[in-house]
Motif scaffolding. Sequence first.
Motif, PDB file in Angstrom:
ATOM      1  N   GLN A   4       0.889  -1.317   0.053  1.00 46.50           N
ATOM      2  CA  GLN A   4      -0.002  -0.073  -0.119  1.00 46.50           C
ATOM      3  C   GLN A   4       0.780   1.341  -0.004  1.00 46.50           C
ATOM      4  O   GLN A   4       0.271   2.239  -0.257  1.00 46.50           O
ATOM      5  CB  GLN A   4      -1.121   0.083   1.067  1.00 46.50           C
ATOM      6  CG  GLN A   4      -1.781  -1.251   0.937  1.00 46.50           C
ATOM      7  CD  GLN A   4      -3.073  -0.938   2.153  1.00 46.50           C
ATOM      8  OE1 GLN A   4      -3.471  -0.207   2.708  1.00 46.50           O
ATOM      9  NE2 GLN A   4      -3.542  -2.444   2.434  1.00 46.50           N
ATOM     10  N   LEU A   5       2.045   1.060   0.120  1.00 45.62           N
ATOM     11  CA  LEU A   5       3.099   2.306   0.198  1.00 45.62           C
ATOM     12  C   LEU A   5       3.113   2.731  -1.022  1.00 45.62           C
ATOM     13  O   LEU A   5       3.498   3.942  -1.501  1.00 45.62           O
ATOM     14  CB  LEU A   5       4.474   2.195   0.816  1.00 45.62           C
ATOM     15  CG  LEU A   5       4.408   1.697   2.178  1.00 45.62           C
ATOM     16  CD1 LEU A   5       5.968   1.382   2.520  1.00 45.62           C
ATOM     17  CD2 LEU A   5       4.081   2.914   3.190  1.00 45.62           C
ATOM     18  N   VAL A  48       0.830  -2.726   4.734  1.00 43.66           N
ATOM     19  CA  VAL A  48      -0.512  -3.293   5.039  1.00 43.66           C
ATOM     20  C   VAL A  48      -0.859  -2.659   6.087  1.00 43.66           C
ATOM     21  O   VAL A  48      -0.061  -2.335   7.306  1.00 43.66           O
ATOM     22  CB  VAL A  48      -0.650  -5.018   5.092  1.00 43.66           C
ATOM     23  CG1 VAL A  48       0.055  -5.444   6.238  1.00 43.66           C
ATOM     24  CG2 VAL A  48      -2.020  -5.161   5.221  1.00 43.66           C
ATOM     25  N   ARG A  49      -2.278  -1.996   6.174  1.00 46.90           N
ATOM     26  CA  ARG A  49      -2.630  -1.381   7.584  1.00 46.90           C
ATOM     27  C   ARG A  49      -4.178  -1.595   7.186  1.00 46.90           C
ATOM     28  O   ARG A  49      -4.657  -2.129   6.581  1.00 46.90           O
ATOM     29  CB  ARG A  49      -2.120   0.192   7.361  1.00 46.90           C
ATOM     30  CG  ARG A  49      -1.807   0.693   6.129  1.00 46.90           C
ATOM     31  CD  ARG A  49      -3.144   1.206   5.261  1.00 46.90           C
ATOM     32  NE  ARG A  49      -4.072   1.595   5.900  1.00 46.90           N
ATOM     33  CZ  ARG A  49      -5.172   1.479   5.737  1.00 46.90           C
ATOM     34  NH1 ARG A  49      -5.769   0.916   4.656  1.00 46.90           N
ATOM     35  NH2 ARG A  49      -6.143   2.035   6.378  1.00 46.90           N
ATOM     36  N   GLY A  50      -4.613  -0.818   8.457  1.00 45.62           N
ATOM     37  CA  GLY A  50      -6.078  -0.963   8.805  1.00 45.62           C
ATOM     38  C   GLY A  50      -6.154  -2.346   9.676  1.00 45.62           C
ATOM     39  O   GLY A  50      -5.560  -3.189   9.682  1.00 45.62           O
ATOM     40  N   ALA A  51      -7.071  -2.011  10.961  1.00 46.50           N
ATOM     41  CA  ALA A  51      -6.962  -2.877  11.956  1.00 46.50           C
ATOM     42  C   ALA A  51      -7.177  -4.397  11.607  1.00 46.50           C
ATOM     43  O   ALA A  51      -6.612  -5.320  12.031  1.00 46.50           O
ATOM     44  CB  ALA A  51      -7.909  -2.407  13.094  1.00 46.50           C
ATOM     45  N   PRO A  52      -8.571  -4.835  10.847  1.00 44.36           N
ATOM     46  CA  PRO A  52      -8.510  -5.985  10.537  1.00 44.36           C
ATOM     47  C   PRO A  52      -7.347  -6.582   9.720  1.00 44.36           C
ATOM     48  O   PRO A  52      -7.032  -7.689  10.035  1.00 44.36           O
ATOM     49  CB  PRO A  52     -10.033  -6.129  10.020  1.00 44.36           C
ATOM     50  CG  PRO A  52     -10.547  -4.503  10.333  1.00 44.36           C
ATOM     51  CD  PRO A  52      -9.372  -3.751  10.418  1.00 44.36           C
ATOM     52  N   ALA A  53      -7.001  -5.949   8.606  1.00 41.85           N
ATOM     53  CA  ALA A  53      -5.835  -6.605   7.749  1.00 41.85           C
ATOM     54  C   ALA A  53      -4.623  -6.874   8.605  1.00 41.85           C
ATOM     55  O   ALA A  53      -4.083  -7.946   8.019  1.00 41.85           O
ATOM     56  CB  ALA A  53      -5.851  -5.427   6.778  1.00 41.85           C
ATOM     57  N   ILE A  54      -4.294  -6.051   9.436  1.00 41.55           N
ATOM     58  CA  ILE A  54      -3.076  -6.357  10.420  1.00 41.55           C
ATOM     59  C   ILE A  54      -3.237  -7.806  10.995  1.00 41.55           C
ATOM     60  O   ILE A  54      -2.358  -8.455  10.800  1.00 41.55           O
ATOM     61  CB  ILE A  54      -2.917  -5.096  11.542  1.00 41.55           C
ATOM     62  CG1 ILE A  54      -2.457  -3.761  10.761  1.00 41.55           C
ATOM     63  CG2 ILE A  54      -2.013  -5.619  12.371  1.00 41.55           C
ATOM     64  CD1 ILE A  54      -2.804  -2.662  11.831  1.00 41.55           C
ATOM     65  N   ALA A  55      -4.450  -7.842  11.666  1.00 45.25           N
ATOM     66  CA  ALA A  55      -4.669  -9.293  12.444  1.00 45.25           C
ATOM     67  C   ALA A  55      -4.613 -10.223  11.304  1.00 45.25           C
ATOM     68  O   ALA A  55      -3.991 -11.431  11.296  1.00 45.25           O
ATOM     69  CB  ALA A  55      -5.853  -9.205  13.205  1.00 45.25           C
TER      70      ALA A  55
END
Length: 354
Positions: free
Chosen positions: A20-21, A47-54
């Motif tokens: 995503q960078l 990769v970022r965003g709370a659900p995607a991180i997990a």
Amino acid sequence: MMATLQAIKYNDGQLEILDQLLLPESCTFIPICKVEDAWAAIREMKVRGAPAIAIVGCLSLAVELRKLAVPESKEELCRMVKEKLDYLVTSRPTAVNMQLAAESCVQLCARLSDNTLLSVAEAKGDIVKHLEATLANDVADNRAIGEHGACDITKKNATKDKLRIMTHCNTGSLATAGYGTALGVIRSLHAASKLDQVYCTETRPYNQGSRLTAFELVYEKIPATLVCDSMAAAAMREFKMDAVVVGADRVAANGDTANKIGTYQLAVLAKSHDVLFYVAAPFSSIDFQIPNGHSIPIEERPHSEMTHTGSTRTAAAGINCWNPGFDVTPAELITGGIITEKGVFKPDQLAPHQ
Ligand SMILES: CSC[C@@H](O)[C@@H](O)C(=O)COP(=O)(O)O
């Protein structure tokens, strides 16, 4: 049903993520072969965003486990799994999803260890299945969030044919396994022909709004307008917004919500413009161990994210910076409700076993 962008690709132990960078200039997928790769990709916000991180954290462990020779004992297997999960949890502190996913996997390990009928190989297989399920579960949850949110917003604006919604940061397919949370609600409104226009904020300093949300909205031909964060008040007055819908990185037990920096100011503005303010998040973003927002850890990001655009310095050299990645919106400002896959709740109605 239209397929949304796919940022996490997983097939038979092979994991790739969209970097995503590099968006919106280039759509480049990079391989994630071990938990260290996932940790670094999460920390650097590839990769970022709370659900995607997990999800990426869990899948990276599934990738490793699939390649691992069966350990001597279940104790050895579970010790290794816990160590790797503990490490993944340290990648970014504010979003609670990786921590809760790790706790759920450790609980599974304990059950598998207690089951004397189960071999080590079977236990390993069960852990892999549990980790891999995060991907499909998240899409299903997001679709339910979209439906509940669109239904609630439409009901509360029953006299209006089409609605104007403001959103912040990126909560779409790029931040989840697909469809999205707040952006999922917007997708569902659009699918029901109820959306007039979505206003997405630029989301300084990392620009998740202009780089990522705008990219998704254009890709899916959803009617959208980009505004700088500093235009939010003017846009609310000028365009008469019907609701603000944002995501969450962690919701405390009382409903106080940590989300991308700038969310709190939108909630304050929504209140003074009499606009409904909603948080959309999977139930797994609610941390019932934290009584209120004061205890939510807020990540501080590198100053270079403020002072530079790419490799070009845009702020005066030598200036001191403050760069918190998130802020906390007090529960009383969440006037619309907290939209989850289990329904829409007032902040003071949240309970662990809803
Ligand atoms: C469905 S994503 C929800 C939140 O994680 C999102 O709103 C957000 O704040 C993301 O922050 P980020 O720093 O880009 O990881």
